[in-house]
Motif scaffolding. Sequence first.
Motif, PDB file in Angstrom:
ATOM      1  N   ALA A   1       0.850  -1.189   0.000  1.00  0.00           N
ATOM      2  CA  ALA A   1       0.000   0.000   0.000  1.00  0.00           C
ATOM      3  C   ALA A   1       0.883   1.235   0.000  1.00  0.00           C
ATOM      4  CB  ALA A   1      -0.910   0.001   1.221  1.00  0.00           C
ATOM      5  N   LEU A   2       0.480   2.253  -0.741  1.00  0.00           N
ATOM      6  CA  LEU A   2       1.282   3.476  -0.796  1.00  0.00           C
ATOM      7  C   LEU A   2       1.377   4.127   0.578  1.00  0.00           C
ATOM      8  CD1 LEU A   2       0.954   2.928  -3.827  1.00  0.00           C
ATOM      9  CD2 LEU A   2       0.564   5.378  -4.159  1.00  0.00           C
ATOM     10  N   SER A   3       0.352   3.963   1.387  1.00  0.00           N
ATOM     11  CA  SER A   3       0.352   4.572   2.722  1.00  0.00           C
ATOM     12  C   SER A   3       1.351   3.916   3.670  1.00  0.00           C
ATOM     13  CB  SER A   3      -1.052   4.512   3.329  1.00  0.00           C
ATOM     14  OG  SER A   3      -1.525   3.181   3.390  1.00  0.00           O
ATOM     15  N   GLU A   4       1.953   2.791   3.276  1.00  0.00           N
ATOM     16  CA  GLU A   4       2.959   2.140   4.114  1.00  0.00           C
ATOM     17  C   GLU A   4       4.315   2.833   4.016  1.00  0.00           C
ATOM     18  OE1 GLU A   4       3.184  -1.992   3.178  1.00  0.00           O
ATOM     19  OE2 GLU A   4       1.044  -2.342   3.471  1.00  0.00           O
ATOM     20  N   PHE A   5       4.494   3.651   2.986  1.00  0.00           N
ATOM     21  CA  PHE A   5       5.764   4.346   2.814  1.00  0.00           C
ATOM     22  C   PHE A   5       5.754   5.651   3.603  1.00  0.00           C
ATOM     23  CE2 PHE A   5       5.503   1.556  -0.833  1.00  0.00           C
ATOM     24  CZ  PHE A   5       6.807   1.094  -0.966  1.00  0.00           C
ATOM     25  N   ASP A   6       6.943   6.091   4.008  1.00  0.00           N
ATOM     26  CA  ASP A   6       7.044   7.370   4.715  1.00  0.00           C
ATOM     27  C   ASP A   6       6.752   8.531   3.774  1.00  0.00           C
ATOM     28  OD1 ASP A   6       8.034   6.603   7.481  1.00  0.00           O
ATOM     29  OD2 ASP A   6       9.516   5.608   6.211  1.00  0.00           O
ATOM     30  N   ALA A   7       7.115   8.366   2.514  1.00  0.00           N
ATOM     31  CA  ALA A   7       6.829   9.406   1.520  1.00  0.00           C
ATOM     32  C   ALA A   7       6.723   8.768   0.153  1.00  0.00           C
ATOM     33  CB  ALA A   7       7.912  10.479   1.520  1.00  0.00           C
ATOM     34  N   VAL A   8       5.813   9.310  -0.667  1.00  0.00           N
ATOM     35  CA  VAL A   8       5.684   8.930  -2.067  1.00  0.00           C
ATOM     36  C   VAL A   8       6.057  10.150  -2.892  1.00  0.00           C
ATOM     37  CG1 VAL A   8       4.140   8.134  -3.884  1.00  0.00           C
ATOM     38  CG2 VAL A   8       3.836   7.300  -1.536  1.00  0.00           C
ATOM     39  N   LEU A   9       7.044  10.009  -3.751  1.00  0.00           N
ATOM     40  CA  LEU A   9       7.501  11.130  -4.567  1.00  0.00           C
ATOM     41  C   LEU A   9       7.019  10.925  -5.993  1.00  0.00           C
ATOM     42  CD1 LEU A   9       9.934  10.451  -2.316  1.00  0.00           C
ATOM     43  CD2 LEU A   9      10.762  12.588  -3.286  1.00  0.00           C
ATOM     44  N   MET A  10       6.110  11.792  -6.433  1.00  0.00           N
ATOM     45  CA  MET A  10       5.562  11.708  -7.780  1.00  0.00           C
ATOM     46  C   MET A  10       6.544  12.354  -8.748  1.00  0.00           C
ATOM     47  SD  MET A  10       3.478  10.754  -9.971  1.00  0.00           S
ATOM     48  CE  MET A  10       2.146  10.993 -11.157  1.00  0.00           C
ATOM     49  N   ARG A  11       7.240  11.514  -9.522  1.00  0.00           N
ATOM     50  CA  ARG A  11       8.279  11.998 -10.414  1.00  0.00           C
ATOM     51  C   ARG A  11       8.051  11.535 -11.846  1.00  0.00           C
ATOM     52  NH1 ARG A  11      11.148  16.103  -9.872  1.00  0.00           N
ATOM     53  NH2 ARG A  11      12.750  15.131 -11.175  1.00  0.00           N
ATOM     54  N   LYS A  12       6.801  11.235 -12.192  1.00  0.00           N
ATOM     55  CA  LYS A  12       6.486  10.849 -13.560  1.00  0.00           C
ATOM     56  C   LYS A  12       6.595  12.076 -14.459  1.00  0.00           C
ATOM     57  CE  LYS A  12       4.771   8.510 -17.043  1.00  0.00           C
ATOM     58  NZ  LYS A  12       5.159   9.548 -18.042  1.00  0.00           N
ATOM     59  N   ASP A  13       7.364  11.954 -15.518  1.00  0.00           N
ATOM     60  CA  ASP A  13       7.519  13.058 -16.460  1.00  0.00           C
ATOM     61  C   ASP A  13       6.215  13.324 -17.204  1.00  0.00           C
ATOM     62  OD1 ASP A  13      10.142  13.510 -15.830  1.00  0.00           O
ATOM     63  OD2 ASP A  13      10.966  12.354 -17.502  1.00  0.00           O
ATOM     64  N   PRO A  14       6.025  14.581 -17.655  1.00  0.00           N
ATOM     65  CA  PRO A  14       4.889  14.862 -18.539  1.00  0.00           C
ATOM     66  C   PRO A  14       5.017  14.012 -19.807  1.00  0.00           C
ATOM     67  CG  PRO A  14       5.918  16.872 -17.722  1.00  0.00           C
ATOM     68  CD  PRO A  14       6.836  15.751 -17.370  1.00  0.00           C
ATOM     69  N   PRO A  15       3.983  13.931 -20.657  1.00  0.00           N
ATOM     70  CA  PRO A  15       2.862  14.861 -20.702  1.00  0.00           C
ATOM     71  C   PRO A  15       1.822  14.616 -19.617  1.00  0.00           C
ATOM     72  CG  PRO A  15       2.564  13.177 -22.347  1.00  0.00           C
ATOM     73  CD  PRO A  15       3.935  12.963 -21.772  1.00  0.00           C
ATOM     74  N   PHE A  16       1.121  15.693 -19.273  1.00  0.00           N
ATOM     75  CA  PHE A  16       0.028  15.607 -18.314  1.00  0.00           C
ATOM     76  C   PHE A  16      -1.221  15.190 -19.091  1.00  0.00           C
ATOM     77  CE2 PHE A  16      -1.226  16.866 -13.988  1.00  0.00           C
ATOM     78  CZ  PHE A  16      -2.596  16.664 -14.104  1.00  0.00           C
ATOM     79  N   ASP A  17      -1.303  13.901 -19.392  1.00  0.00           N
ATOM     80  CA  ASP A  17      -2.415  13.375 -20.173  1.00  0.00           C
ATOM     81  C   ASP A  17      -3.456  12.746 -19.254  1.00  0.00           C
ATOM     82  OD1 ASP A  17      -1.109  11.092 -19.305  1.00  0.00           O
ATOM     83  OD2 ASP A  17      -0.372  10.537 -21.301  1.00  0.00           O
ATOM     84  N   SER A  18      -4.412  12.025 -19.829  1.00  0.00           N
ATOM     85  CA  SER A  18      -5.477  11.429 -19.022  1.00  0.00           C
ATOM     86  C   SER A  18      -4.919  10.456 -17.990  1.00  0.00           C
ATOM     87  CB  SER A  18      -6.484  10.713 -19.929  1.00  0.00           C
ATOM     88  OG  SER A  18      -7.156  11.629 -20.755  1.00  0.00           O
ATOM     89  N   GLU A  19      -3.908   9.679 -18.370  1.00  0.00           N
ATOM     90  CA  GLU A  19      -3.355   8.712 -17.431  1.00  0.00           C
ATOM     91  C   GLU A  19      -2.663   9.401 -16.257  1.00  0.00           C
ATOM     92  OE1 GLU A  19      -3.787   5.471 -17.138  1.00  0.00           O
ATOM     93  OE2 GLU A  19      -5.186   5.652 -18.809  1.00  0.00           O
ATOM     94  N   TYR A  20      -1.979  10.510 -16.542  1.00  0.00           N
ATOM     95  CA  TYR A  20      -1.373  11.271 -15.449  1.00  0.00           C
ATOM     96  C   TYR A  20      -2.477  11.810 -14.533  1.00  0.00           C
ATOM     97  CZ  TYR A  20       2.247  14.097 -13.205  1.00  0.00           C
ATOM     98  OH  TYR A  20       3.131  14.640 -12.284  1.00  0.00           O
ATOM     99  N   PHE A  21      -3.544  12.306 -15.132  1.00  0.00           N
ATOM    100  CA  PHE A  21      -4.676  12.835 -14.384  1.00  0.00           C
ATOM    101  C   PHE A  21      -5.270  11.760 -13.467  1.00  0.00           C
ATOM    102  CE2 PHE A  21      -9.269  13.788 -14.156  1.00  0.00           C
ATOM    103  CZ  PHE A  21      -9.230  15.060 -13.609  1.00  0.00           C
ATOM    104  N   TYR A  22      -5.481  10.564 -14.000  1.00  0.00           N
ATOM    105  CA  TYR A  22      -6.026   9.480 -13.187  1.00  0.00           C
ATOM    106  C   TYR A  22      -5.062   9.103 -12.072  1.00  0.00           C
ATOM    107  CZ  TYR A  22      -9.109   8.964 -17.236  1.00  0.00           C
ATOM    108  OH  TYR A  22      -9.994   9.195 -18.253  1.00  0.00           O
ATOM    109  N   ALA A  23      -3.768   9.149 -12.359  1.00  0.00           N
ATOM    110  CA  ALA A  23      -2.767   8.824 -11.331  1.00  0.00           C
ATOM    111  C   ALA A  23      -2.869   9.782 -10.157  1.00  0.00           C
ATOM    112  CB  ALA A  23      -1.361   8.862 -11.931  1.00  0.00           C
TER     113      ALA A  23
END
Length: 317
Positions: free
Chosen positions: A77-99
């Motif tokens: 689970a993502l909540s098990e980590f002390d921090a989640v760093l969102m480092r996905k490069d653009p483009p800011f498309d629909s999949e990025y939006f859903y993420a």
Amino acid sequence: MNLLFLADPLESFKTYKDTTFSMMREAQRRGHRVAACEPRDVSWRSGGRVQAQVREIVLTGQEGEAWFEVAGRPVRALSEFDAVLMRKDPPFDSEYFYATHLLEQAEREGARVFNRAASLRDHPEKLAVMEFPQFVSPTLVTRDEAEVRRFHDEHGDIILKPLDGMGGKGIFRVRADGLNLGSITETLNGGGTTTLMVQRFVPEISAGDKRVLVIGGKPVPFSLARIPQGTEVRGNLAAGGKGVAQPLTARDHEIAEALGPVLAARGLLLVGLDVIGDWLTEINVTSPTCFQEITEQTGFDVPAMFLDALEAALAAK
């Protein structure tokens, strides 16, 4: 600490310049554990927590594809980590939006996400500058060709660009003669169906498109000026620009110190401000870069400043 980097495939990293790699290296140097996954690895089953198939990695210190080793591939689970760093490069498309929506649910479950998921959605990197008109050169956002023509008539020399572009893609300059203005506008606005941005041309681009990094609300004391080469009008490194680190100017400081606290309060731990001359042109929040170039040219340790800010943010919980 256990850190999860949500990023592009590790195999695609160019470690000699990759900012996410430099973050991982500094984290491991401090004794933190590092894991990574891609957006496609994240899932959410009804009644459960947002989770991901992750790769627990160890950096080897080697070059090329052998820069990391996989120590495990658990589902966590993502909540098990002390921090989640969102480092996905653009483009800011629909999949990025859903993420960002999945990350926001993980935040409700207790995850600490940097940059904050909702703030990634709320700060489209080109439109975000319009909130700060005192720092922006004359700018128009429209899909109307007639408005573009009126703006050109007023300012003569203009830049046109798509709102969802990255790396300098889709950027056009039209001078006073208006050559190809109609064709360029039609290309960018899809015949009136797509919004674009138009800005007065700033001639100081010849001295570079400066990336001013703001970490935890405070500016890094050096920018990376991305200087256009040859006949190119774009300074982006991806478009062949040359990166030259230099101390912040008084105007750079003014912009960064005005915006830094505002953006940090919104959960934006790391921001990349693009400044040409005295004017703010973009506010990059998805995956700001240039850590390694600035560190190597100036000796100022940008990854260390970032990890200091991350640790402080987590300690303040």
